[in-house]
Design a protein around this motif. Sequence first.
Motif, PDB file in Angstrom:
ATOM      1  N   SER A 124      22.744  67.217  43.415  1.00 41.95           N
ATOM      2  CA  SER A 124      22.334  66.719  44.736  1.00 41.95           C
ATOM      3  C   SER A 124      23.178  65.548  45.237  1.00 41.95           C
ATOM      4  O   SER A 124      23.078  65.163  46.387  1.00 41.95           O
ATOM      5  CB  SER A 124      20.857  66.303  44.716  1.00 41.95           C
ATOM      6  N   GLN A 154      20.374  65.675  39.525  1.00 38.59           N
ATOM      7  CA  GLN A 154      20.927  64.516  40.222  1.00 38.59           C
ATOM      8  C   GLN A 154      22.401  64.730  40.532  1.00 38.59           C
ATOM      9  O   GLN A 154      22.860  64.400  41.632  1.00 38.59           O
ATOM     10  CB  GLN A 154      20.742  63.261  39.382  1.00 38.59           C
ATOM     11  N   ASP A 180      19.356  64.982  34.942  1.00 38.35           N
ATOM     12  CA  ASP A 180      20.756  64.604  35.142  1.00 38.35           C
ATOM     13  C   ASP A 180      21.512  65.693  35.911  1.00 38.35           C
ATOM     14  O   ASP A 180      22.317  65.395  36.794  1.00 38.35           O
ATOM     15  CB  ASP A 180      21.446  64.332  33.804  1.00 38.35           C
TER      16      ASP A 180
END
Length: 133
Positions: free
Chosen positions: A132, A129, A126
């Motif tokens: 990014s 993610q 998480d």
Amino acid sequence: MDRRNTHQKELILKAVSGKGIHLTAEEIFQSVRQEDPRVGLATIYRNLNLFTQQGLIQKIEGPGWSCYDGNPVPHDHFHCVRCGQVVDYPDEYNPDMDNAAGQKTGGKILFHSTTYEGICESCLADENQAASG
């Protein structure tokens, strides 16, 4: 002891039993209340403490958190500081650590419990993610 108390103890032990199950007292309370709404939180805590003292379950705890493990066999744990999940550490229990600690302290070590604190794979994913995207 009366039948109701035995019934309550059975429900509590059933809720926490099983390999890999790590529940808070509140989660155990909610589970037991689904089967018997008359069970109070004080009864849950009293019996969890009793089961821990009897060696039927383990209490795992750290700063600001605690949970109960239905597997009474000594083993280590991993606690995610982000989501609070507690899982069994996959390596085998190392009794050599007990022997070494006994020699160093001059005492008799019965068992040890190590809890690794960190961030679980899911929380790391998480995080990555979010970073990014």
